[in-house]
Design a protein around this motif. Structure first.
Motif, mmCIF file in Angstrom:
data_model
loop_
_atom_site.group_PDB
_atom_site.id
_atom_site.type_symbol
_atom_site.label_atom_id
_atom_site.label_comp_id
_atom_site.label_asym_id
_atom_site.label_seq_id
_atom_site.Cartn_x
_atom_site.Cartn_y
_atom_site.Cartn_z
ATOM 1 N N ARG A 39 0.831 -1.209 0.000
ATOM 2 C CA ARG A 39 0.000 0.000 0.000
ATOM 3 C C ARG A 39 0.868 1.262 0.000
ATOM 4 N N SER A 40 1.899 1.272 0.830
ATOM 5 C CA SER A 40 2.724 2.476 0.914
ATOM 6 C C SER A 40 3.540 2.678 -0.354
ATOM 7 N N LEU B 159 -6.061 -6.570 -1.251
ATOM 8 C CA LEU B 159 -5.712 -5.230 -0.790
ATOM 9 C C LEU B 159 -6.842 -4.228 -1.016
#
Length: 366
Positions: free
Chosen positions: A122-123, A176
């Motif tokens: 995600r980052s 995700l």
């Protein structure tokens, strides 16, 4: 008092750590997993991890060499195209699609949403250093092992890139971002479909309109396979029951803990949800829950909004037990399969998968 003989909490703690290196290493990994998931790679330092684990920073460095080495150990455990996956595939592209589909879906089905790997992906979307870290991780854990099977030719590199894209796309869509319909497709339905797509990517899928051998009617000898399967399942459950019994609980009670572990953090379910999952019958659930609660492996929690709702939550001791028994179980399973050649193991897996799909078809229902 002579300083050499002086005792202090710090000195006592260090001596205790020195006598238990394996548990120290596990404590560091667990602390790092929690902190990396909460704050990302850039937001966590070795000192903070050492403090969380109750060890010295020097001990962390002695185990892992650097923060990067520790992060790789945390994220890399069970991630990517591991040696276990390659062993399942017998290091052969014919067995690779099914081994990849099963291992990726199984791991991500059980992966917590706060796992460091999920946090890193995600980052990476808007943080260049994280993107570089992820790219290096995928290169080491996915690309290189795949090229060892598919080759480093232009064709092999293209197929490796395609396999990576397929797997990464499934992870992003299903786990995700939780996009529909990918999120809700049952794993048992998705796995054979993903296997077929990966087979096309690695070049092992049959060509379109390839002739197939016509099915022959089953004979009495063929149907006796179910007798053999039943006997194998009974003996296997007895074997796993003996593994579990060494830890002081029965197999049915352990399956309750396993289902809670499968739920992901914070590892809790109502008794109705556990019964619906087929873990144990609703009638015996309370009895198992009472025994496991007395043993310290789970605890009851009442819902803050509706006090009538009670959930069973796995305790740290219960989580540790499930993971330890799972490792012993895998060791037993590997020992059981050692008598089969790699090609026999692959063929057995494919045949059982085909039989499972047949049983799942509506026509197989009474």
């Amino acid at each position: 008092m002579d300083a050499e003989h002086e005792t202090s909490p710090e000195r006592t703690r260090r001596r205790a750590h020195a006598r238990d290196p394996e548990n120290n290493r596990l404590a560091v990994l667990e602390a790092a997993r929690r902190l990396f998931a909460a704050h990302g790679y850039q937001g966590v330092g070795i000192r903070a991890i050492a403090t969380e684990a109750g060890v010295t920073p020097g001990l962390v460095m002695a185990y892992f060499g650097s923060k990067d080495g520790l992060f790789r150990a945390v994220v890399g455990e069970g991630t990517g195209v591991t040696a276990h996956v390659l062993d399942e595939a017998s290091n052969d592209r014919a067995g690779l699609p099914q081994a990849l589909a099963h291992s990726y879906l199984d791991r991500w089905d059980r992966l917590s949403a706060q796992d460091p790997l999920a946090a890193l992906i995600r980052s990476a979307l808007n943080h260049p250093p994280s993107a570089e870290q992820l790219a290096e991780l995928l290169e080491r854990l996915v690309t290189r092992p795949l090229q060892g099977v598919l080759g480093d030719s232009a064709d092999g590199r293209a197929r490796t890139g395609l396999v990576r894209s397929i797997l990464f796309g499934v992870i992003m869509e299903r786990y995700l971002f939780a996009h529909e319909p990918a999120r809700s497709v049952p794993t048992d339905t998705l796995e054979p479909l993903l296997t077929a797509v990966l087979a096309a990517a690695v070049g092992t899928a049959p060509p379109p309109n390839a002739p197939t051998e016509p099915a022959a009617p089953a004979t009495d000898a063929d149907t006796r396979v179910f007798t053999a399967l039943t006997e194998c399942a009974t003996r296997y459950r007895a074997l796993i029951g003996r593994v579990v019994k060494r830890h002081g609980i029965g197999l049915a009670a352990f399956e309750v803990l396993t289902e809670l572990r499968r739920a992901g953090a914070p590892y809790r379910r109502t008794m109705g949800e556990l019964a619906a999952a087929g873990t144990v019958g609703a009638g015996g659930m309370t009895q198992h829950a009472d025994r496991l609660e007395r043993a310290g492996f789970l605890e009851r929690e009442r819902d803050e909004r509706d006090r009538r709702v009670v959930r069973l939550r796995l305790t740290p001791a219960g989580l540790d037990l499930v993971d330890r028994v799972a490792e012993e179980r895998r060791a037993q399973e590997r020992q059981l399969l050692d008598g089969l050649r790699p090609d026999e193991r692959r063929q057995l897996r494919l045949l059982l998968g085909a039989l499972d799909r047949t049983l799942a078809e509506p026509a197989a229902s009474p």
